[in-house]
Design an enzyme around this catalytic site. Structure first.
Site, mmCIF file in Angstrom:
data_model
loop_
_atom_site.group_PDB
_atom_site.id
_atom_site.type_symbol
_atom_site.label_atom_id
_atom_site.label_comp_id
_atom_site.label_asym_id
_atom_site.label_seq_id
_atom_site.Cartn_x
_atom_site.Cartn_y
_atom_site.Cartn_z
ATOM 1 N N GLU A 163 -1.775 0.823 -3.172
ATOM 2 C CA GLU A 163 -1.095 1.780 -4.054
ATOM 3 C C GLU A 163 -1.195 3.222 -3.544
ATOM 4 O OE1 GLU A 163 -2.017 1.476 -8.269
ATOM 5 O OE2 GLU A 163 -2.602 -0.616 -8.021
ATOM 6 N N GLY A 164 -1.836 3.454 -2.410
ATOM 7 C CA GLY A 164 -2.067 4.813 -1.939
ATOM 8 C C GLY A 164 -3.396 5.383 -2.400
#
Length: 348
Positions: free
Chosen positions: A313-314
């Protein structure tokens, strides 16, 4: 892709000025290590030694992968849309971390099989998920190019919004399978050497995953020197979109942060397409997935964080921000030799 013809490298006048600014600070030379190098790279990207990253965002590419039908993950593709909705609502893992560091988060539907109704999800759907790579190509070359263009365009849009740095992120159930397939080809490594358990497979599940990836490579016969074709055959729209983010960084002179394993696979593809894109990447952490370290070594990049992260998701990319903020607080300080009764350190 024609936009890549105008890509130029780092501004070395700004690089030199940033090095001099670091060396003027009252501390031992290079004592902040890779953080000093990161700030110097930022100066080269921006074309000025006056480096600031006050406006930052994370862009999460959301897509589904047809290979999910091969039983190589704990969950179904419905989880992709559930998490994408949570990101748009501001409640997912990346939001919690990014918000802590004043980083805005965007979810992009680049290829989910569902039709999200949340207006907070940016609609850029190339198709309703990919095909099963174990039976044939994930997508057409035209679709791969379109997905890459989506990523490039988003960088341009984020720059227009005033952002100064982008964290690359992804959400797509079974995308460690597609990334491992891409990595095995890019790295010339056996599938077993680059494939991990992803989101919690057991040993039997890992064996199935390896067998599926081997079948995908055999069926598709990809060429590591034809990166767009490789992406089309074995990748996913999430990987393609992040590849576009890294290429967009080079086109629009915007630093883009590599998150973990999947992001690193996209970065490696981007460098295959445009070697100069590497100059516009920052490396956050090394994933605990087997290919994470190998891909960074191929990219000749050193991670600043080694914490066995693999959330996606970063999230790992966002955790680079406070480290950069800390380094920049020193970089912009008045704690300089010229203001103190002490001599400068010199290279010996």
């Amino acid at each position: 892709m024609k936009r890549l013809n105008n890509v130029s490298g780092l501004d070395f006048t700004a690089v030199s000025a940033a090095k001099e600014q670091w060396n003027s600070i009252a501390k031992p030379l290079n004592s902040l290590g890779l953080l000093e190098s990161a700030v110097i790279k930022l100066a080269g990207i921006y074309g000025t030694a006056d480096v600031h990253i006050d406006r930052r965002c994370a862009v999460v590419m959301c897509a589904d992968n047809g290979v999910v039908c091969e039983n190589v993950t704990q969950t179904g593709s419905e989880v992709t849309s559930i998490v994408a909705e949570a990101i748009a609502e501001g409640t997912s893992n990346i939001n919690l971390i990014a918000d802590t560091y004043n980083c805005h988060t965007y979810a992009v539907d680049i290829g989910m099989s569902s039709q999200p109704e949340n207006p907070g999800i940016i609609p850029c759907k190339v198709a309703n998920g990919t095909e099963n790579i174990a039976e044939g190509a994930a997508m057409t070359t035209a679709q791969a190019e379109r997905a890459i263009s989506v990523g490039i365009d988003i960088v341009g849009q984020m720059k227009q919004k005033g952002y100064q740095i982008i964290i690359s992120g992804e959400m797509g159930i079974v995308n460690t399978t597609t990334s491992s397939a891409v990595a095995s080809v890019l790295l010339d490594e056996p599938v077993e050497a680059v494939t991990g358990k992803g989101a919690g497979l057991d040993n039997e599940g890992l064996k199935r995953k390896i067998a599926v990836i081997k079948r995908a490579v055999e069926v598709n016969k990809p060429d590591k020197n034809a990166p767009v074709e490789l992406l089309a055959k074995l990748g996913g729209f999430d990987i393609a979109g992040m590849t576009g983010l890294f290429l967009g960084g080079a086109i629009y002179r915007m630093p883009v942060v590599i998150d973990g394993f999947i992001s690193a696979a996209a970065a490696a593809l981007a460098v295959k397409i445009c070697p100069a894109a590497r100059d516009f990447m920052l490396c956050s952490h090394v994933s605990k997935e087997p290919a994470g370290k190998k891909l960074l070594e191929q990219l000749k990049m050193k991670p600043l964080i080694t914490a066995e992260l693999c959330l996606g998701e970063g999230t790992g990319g966002a955790m680079l921000l406070p480290l950069l903020d800390g380094a920049l607080s020193v970089y912009h300080s008045v704690h300089r030799f010229e203001n103190l009764p002490m001599e400068r350190y010199v290279e010996l």
